[in-house]
Scaffold this motif. Sequence first.
Motif, PDB file in Angstrom:
ATOM      1  N   SER A   7       0.814  -1.213   0.000  1.00 33.66           N
ATOM      2  CA  SER A   7       0.000   0.000   0.000  1.00 33.66           C
ATOM      3  C   SER A   7       0.848   1.263   0.000  1.00 33.66           C
ATOM      4  N   TYR A   8       2.174   1.124   0.183  1.00 37.11           N
ATOM      5  CA  TYR A   8       3.053   2.292   0.133  1.00 37.11           C
ATOM      6  C   TYR A   8       3.218   2.718  -1.323  1.00 37.11           C
ATOM      7  N   ASP A   9       2.779   3.917  -1.632  1.00 30.89           N
ATOM      8  CA  ASP A   9       2.840   4.399  -3.011  1.00 30.89           C
ATOM      9  C   ASP A   9       4.211   4.983  -3.342  1.00 30.89           C
ATOM     10  N   LYS A  10       4.814   5.669  -2.367  1.00 32.17           N
ATOM     11  CA  LYS A  10       6.169   6.186  -2.572  1.00 32.17           C
ATOM     12  C   LYS A  10       6.814   6.467  -1.226  1.00 32.17           C
ATOM     13  N   VAL A  11       8.149   6.369  -1.193  1.00 32.67           N
ATOM     14  CA  VAL A  11       8.932   6.679   0.000  1.00 32.67           C
ATOM     15  C   VAL A  11      10.004   7.677  -0.417  1.00 32.67           C
ATOM     16  N   ARG A  12      10.159   8.757   0.406  1.00 38.92           N
ATOM     17  CA  ARG A  12      11.085   9.821   0.001  1.00 38.92           C
ATOM     18  C   ARG A  12      11.900  10.338   1.182  1.00 38.92           C
ATOM     19  N   TRP A  13      13.101  10.749   0.863  1.00 40.68           N
ATOM     20  CA  TRP A  13      13.849  11.620   1.761  1.00 40.68           C
ATOM     21  C   TRP A  13      13.866  12.985   1.090  1.00 40.68           C
ATOM     22  N   ILE A  14      13.282  13.966   1.775  1.00 40.05           N
ATOM     23  CA  ILE A  14      13.287  15.354   1.317  1.00 40.05           C
ATOM     24  C   ILE A  14      14.212  16.130   2.245  1.00 40.05           C
ATOM     25  N   ASP A  15      15.219  16.795   1.695  1.00 38.11           N
ATOM     26  CA  ASP A  15      16.203  17.445   2.561  1.00 38.11           C
ATOM     27  C   ASP A  15      15.627  18.691   3.228  1.00 38.11           C
ATOM     28  N   GLU A  16      16.450  19.340   4.066  1.00 39.93           N
ATOM     29  CA  GLU A  16      15.973  20.465   4.872  1.00 39.93           C
ATOM     30  C   GLU A  16      15.606  21.684   4.045  1.00 39.93           C
ATOM     31  N   HIS A  17      15.974  21.685   2.768  1.00 37.89           N
ATOM     32  CA  HIS A  17      15.625  22.787   1.877  1.00 37.89           C
ATOM     33  C   HIS A  17      14.369  22.488   1.053  1.00 37.89           C
ATOM     34  N   GLY A  18      13.794  21.312   1.247  1.00 39.56           N
ATOM     35  CA  GLY A  18      12.572  20.955   0.543  1.00 39.56           C
ATOM     36  C   GLY A  18      12.778  20.240  -0.769  1.00 39.56           C
ATOM     37  N   ARG A  19      14.020  19.829  -1.034  1.00 42.30           N
ATOM     38  CA  ARG A  19      14.327  19.156  -2.292  1.00 42.30           C
ATOM     39  C   ARG A  19      14.333  17.650  -2.092  1.00 42.30           C
ATOM     40  N   GLU A  20      13.651  16.916  -2.980  1.00 41.78           N
ATOM     41  CA  GLU A  20      13.700  15.451  -2.925  1.00 41.78           C
ATOM     42  C   GLU A  20      15.128  14.993  -3.205  1.00 41.78           C
ATOM     43  N   VAL A  87      14.348  13.980  10.136  1.00 41.76           N
ATOM     44  CA  VAL A  87      15.561  13.171  10.253  1.00 41.76           C
ATOM     45  C   VAL A  87      16.754  14.087  10.527  1.00 41.76           C
ATOM     46  N   PHE A  88      17.764  13.519  11.186  1.00 43.35           N
ATOM     47  CA  PHE A  88      18.938  14.281  11.607  1.00 43.35           C
ATOM     48  C   PHE A  88      20.191  13.476  11.295  1.00 43.35           C
ATOM     49  N   ASP A  89      21.299  14.172  11.087  1.00 46.65           N
ATOM     50  CA  ASP A  89      22.557  13.467  10.844  1.00 46.65           C
ATOM     51  C   ASP A  89      23.202  13.084  12.176  1.00 46.65           C
ATOM     52  N   ALA A  90      24.383  12.465  12.116  1.00 43.25           N
ATOM     53  CA  ALA A  90      25.040  11.948  13.325  1.00 43.25           C
ATOM     54  C   ALA A  90      25.369  13.056  14.318  1.00 43.25           C
ATOM     55  N   ALA A  91      25.544  14.289  13.822  1.00 46.34           N
ATOM     56  CA  ALA A  91      25.876  15.413  14.698  1.00 46.34           C
ATOM     57  C   ALA A  91      24.633  16.103  15.249  1.00 46.34           C
ATOM     58  N   GLY A  92      23.442  15.588  14.869  1.00 43.30           N
ATOM     59  CA  GLY A  92      22.201  16.187  15.348  1.00 43.30           C
ATOM     60  C   GLY A  92      21.685  17.331  14.507  1.00 43.30           C
ATOM     61  N   ASN A  93      22.285  17.549  13.339  1.00 41.97           N
ATOM     62  CA  ASN A  93      21.831  18.617  12.457  1.00 41.97           C
ATOM     63  C   ASN A  93      20.607  18.163  11.668  1.00 41.97           C
ATOM     64  N   PRO A  94      19.593  19.009  11.496  1.00 44.37           N
ATOM     65  CA  PRO A  94      18.402  18.627  10.732  1.00 44.37           C
ATOM     66  C   PRO A  94      18.743  18.396   9.275  1.00 44.37           C
ATOM     67  N   ARG A  95      18.257  17.268   8.749  1.00 42.17           N
ATOM     68  CA  ARG A  95      18.506  16.922   7.344  1.00 42.17           C
ATOM     69  C   ARG A  95      17.222  16.661   6.582  1.00 42.17           C
ATOM     70  N   GLY A  96      16.149  17.322   7.008  1.00 39.59           N
ATOM     71  CA  GLY A  96      14.900  17.196   6.266  1.00 39.59           C
ATOM     72  C   GLY A  96      13.948  16.188   6.879  1.00 39.59           C
ATOM     73  N   ILE A  97      13.207  15.481   6.013  1.00 40.43           N
ATOM     74  CA  ILE A  97      12.172  14.574   6.498  1.00 40.43           C
ATOM     75  C   ILE A  97      12.204  13.260   5.723  1.00 40.43           C
ATOM     76  N   LEU A  98      11.733  12.214   6.385  1.00 42.01           N
ATOM     77  CA  LEU A  98      11.418  10.943   5.728  1.00 42.01           C
ATOM     78  C   LEU A  98       9.908  10.886   5.631  1.00 42.01           C
ATOM     79  N   ILE A  99       9.367  10.646   4.448  1.00 42.88           N
ATOM     80  CA  ILE A  99       7.921  10.667   4.255  1.00 42.88           C
ATOM     81  C   ILE A  99       7.482   9.480   3.417  1.00 42.88           C
ATOM     82  N   ILE A 100       6.387   8.850   3.836  1.00 41.30           N
ATOM     83  CA  ILE A 100       5.810   7.700   3.141  1.00 41.30           C
ATOM     84  C   ILE A 100       4.407   8.059   2.690  1.00 41.30           C
ATOM     85  N   ASN A 101       4.147   7.927   1.401  1.00 34.08           N
ATOM     86  CA  ASN A 101       2.796   8.099   0.869  1.00 34.08           C
ATOM     87  C   ASN A 101       2.085   6.751   0.878  1.00 34.08           C
TER      88      ASN A 101
END
Length: 249
Positions: A7-20, A87-101
Amino acid sequence: LMSRNPSYDKVRWIDEHGRERVRVNNRDGQPVPVPESQLQDKRDRYFFIDTMRLENGVIYISPLDLNMDNNQIEMPLKPTIRVATRVFDAAGNPRGILIINIAARSMLNTFVNSAGPAAGRIMLLNADGYWLKSPDEADEWGFMFQREVTLSNRYPEAWRAISKTGKGQVRLPDGVWTWNSVSPVPERDTRLAHDIHWKVVAHLPASDLQALETQVWPAKIGSAFIVLSLFGFGISRLIQAKSARAQAE
């Protein structure tokens, strides 16, 4: 992940600037990575903006709406719910979002099929009274097409009653309305950004109700006549007995 969840239509990592940065689409049950040249900018989409406001570990669940691709509603229509978290990197910096449609078409079809004889009268509405599922498909997804097609506009008296309580039933001049509140969010310890509540509504029109009563009332009247006849016979015998005793005395 997608192979285990059809049922998962798409899975994405979108970075902190909004770019897939990574996008995998479901194509006829097969996960297909999207080439980098076709990745899109989602910085203006509500689900990205809302998820980026969350604290670490909080889950975002979007409203149920129609999927959009390249800023246009995807055809054929694809009802979708999105689940996301930051989602965040190893140093705790924000790296955007993980999103599942999650494709919701099968869920909506199952909802209608489970209604049995009421399938032709059952409907699902969002908190604003827009139809997500309706016996008349032309009423669905009005908010996606800037159409003010809502239960509130069409049946204002019914919506006033439905919007006030979680569940209930009311008889109005246009028929009987029965409703309940439901949520797609399971009751767990997961921290959620917000709750989503829908209204499941069934409407029995006055014409159908009158026809139903026409079928039911003759049987009720016949039964009542038999009961009253037996009651009358009993009363008559009682009166005769009392009269006979009075005459004897």
